[in-house]
Design an enzyme around this catalytic site. Sequence first.
Site, PDB file in Angstrom:
ATOM      1  N   GLU A  70       0.759  -1.247   0.057  1.00  9.24           N
ATOM      2  CA  GLU A  70       0.028   0.102   0.049  1.00  9.24           C
ATOM      3  C   GLU A  70       1.042   1.146  -0.163  1.00  9.24           C
ATOM      4  O   GLU A  70       1.597   1.094   0.904  1.00  9.24           O
ATOM      5  CB  GLU A  70      -0.959  -0.141   0.992  1.00  9.24           C
ATOM      6  N   ARG A 305       5.521 -12.994   9.498  1.00  9.30           N
ATOM      7  CA  ARG A 305       6.256 -12.071   8.905  1.00  9.30           C
ATOM      8  C   ARG A 305       7.566 -11.699   9.656  1.00  9.30           C
ATOM      9  O   ARG A 305       7.747 -12.378  10.834  1.00  9.30           O
ATOM     10  CB  ARG A 305       5.249 -10.676   9.551  1.00  9.30           C
ATOM     11  N   LYS A 315       5.052   0.599   8.985  1.00  6.80           N
ATOM     12  CA  LYS A 315       5.063   1.811   8.453  1.00  6.80           C
ATOM     13  C   LYS A 315       4.345   2.920   9.173  1.00  6.80           C
ATOM     14  O   LYS A 315       4.885   4.183   9.415  1.00  6.80           O
ATOM     15  CB  LYS A 315       4.137   1.752   7.131  1.00  6.80           C
TER      16      LYS A 315
END
Length: 602
Positions: A70, A305, A315
Amino acid sequence: MGLFESTLPRSTTPSGSPAAPGNFLRQAVGHDVAIGTYSSRRWGGGPGDARHHAGGELDWARIRTRFPPEPNGYLHIGHAKSISVNFGLARDYQGACHLRLDDTNPDREDLEYVESIKDAVQWLGYDWEAGGARHLYQASDYFDFMYRAAEYLIEAGLAYVDEQSAEQLRTHRGDFTRPGLDSPFRNRSAAENLHRFREMRDGKLPEGAAILRARIDMASPNINLRDPALYRIKYAHHHNTGNKWCIYPMYTFAHPIEDALENITHSIATLEFEDQRPFYDWLLSHLARGGLINSPPPRQYEFARLNLTYVVTSKRKLKQLVDEGHVDGWDDPRMPTIVGLRRRGCTPGALQLFAERIGVSKADSWIDYSVLEGALRDDLEPTATRAMAVLDPVRLVISNWDDVMGAGHLESCSAWLHPRAPERGERKFFFGRDLWVERADYSDSPSPGFFRLAPGNIVRLKSGYVVRCTGAVRTGAGELAEIHAEVLPETKSGTPGAAVKVKGTITWVSAADGVQAEVRLYERLFTVPQPGGGHDSLDELHPASARRVRAYVEPSLGQAAPEQHFQFERLGYFVADRVDHAPGHGKLVFNRITSLKETFTG
Ligand code: ATP
Ligand code: MG
């Protein structure tokens, strides 16, 4: 071999596919390639619906993966892992990996980030060009199809417009112990739903008045199957589609469709999406059965992850560090962003090695920051040019130099650019009466293990001469002002018969040709291994994680190019800063990448 893959040695079969799958993702891909799960699918030359692809040729790509960030921030080391997994699989199995900007949420994207995402992928050594075409896509280009898919589900009785309040939606959802409650709007006719959905689309309803939901099972033990939301009303301008839409798809609806339109075969997600997989399959199997998308549809796989100690990999949290001024921007060398790692001196090769060492797994864990540092050392050791630098300089005066060598004499010395690669050549520097050495390399009253400069000690100045220390001069305040020593003649490094028994060897730079430089020393960004474990991670920021010192470096470093890597002997690995280092303007700036050994003390 791809980044973040197993270190198992792998041979290559004549067809080019890896013979020994190193992890569960490779096994899944290898299996599908072997049995031809997707071998009859066609590719319409770009993303599209079933009819578009049917008009194309058999897909040349044996697999298609995607990296779908994104564009709401700079990528971090966790994304590097995802990039290497996805692009690495595509490369190793003669497939394509698409770079997809997942820009379906109109609130959060910023075009500023798009270029940085593309740069990061290329810097890591990957490319979205494959089979003669560029596979760089924008998810918002699929809004029209998503809308069509929604109408199809409504007509098939698989979706409905729900007008319960947010509060009712929440309470009627149930929880892990209680099933949800059916909405009073659940059994509307398809025609009524279609009419109402079009009113949503046409801006007849305010935000929050209605959502479109899938009609699955309010009692499902998987809460994600309790009639998940597909569309919401949002009066927002979108950077790509402008004001065309006032309804936007939910991520869980949009993402599987994006994969399907792009003919993705293996859609690799992180573990938190495991519970979404049943909905992913539900949605795509209905759309495939309805003939809207290509068959067989993509499948989702999940891996753990990457969590790296002493930094944050989100982020949102990284943006907060930037916005609140805790760091000097996204590319601050302490940041685990790809731009930060690069500026710090991290190499794509080190990230690759790091990746191979940590592998791909199904279980969440924290990787210690020292694993990254170890990979950096191992990647840089064979390549980094050697040099000498003195970071905390104090003057060393060779008191008998003028008598022994002649007044003002400068003796030319040399050393290999790399000790195991003599073909790379030598560096040259002078030895003279006045030198710079590290303040910590002197002691008036040495402890038993101290083999450096102390009264009476015989020490080699690396690639120079052997000296006998005679003492030091201190300021009135007791600070070390100057160290004194005498040179032992005929002991120049490389001279036959120059072998003198010495206590130790230290590094130095001559005052005659040493150049001033700024050296930036970095510590870990956070003081605790797992920042923010349940509380505000800002309290755990290292208060002094960046320090700048005025150093003297040997003359060869005056020609260092930005981003050139060095090993400063005895001190560690350093890089010429890619932003501030400007040798032509007399500005030398080096960042410490990592020390030579693990020295972290907390
Ligand atoms: P963040 O929370 O940092 O914003 P994200 O997952 O929301 O991360 P996206 O831009 O949506 O960021 O992610 C793009 C891809 O990168 C996704 O496929 C995601 O799974 C993957 N990814 C993100 N963070 C990690 C991580 N720490 N380890 C491995 N893969 C990751
Ligand atoms: Mg995200």
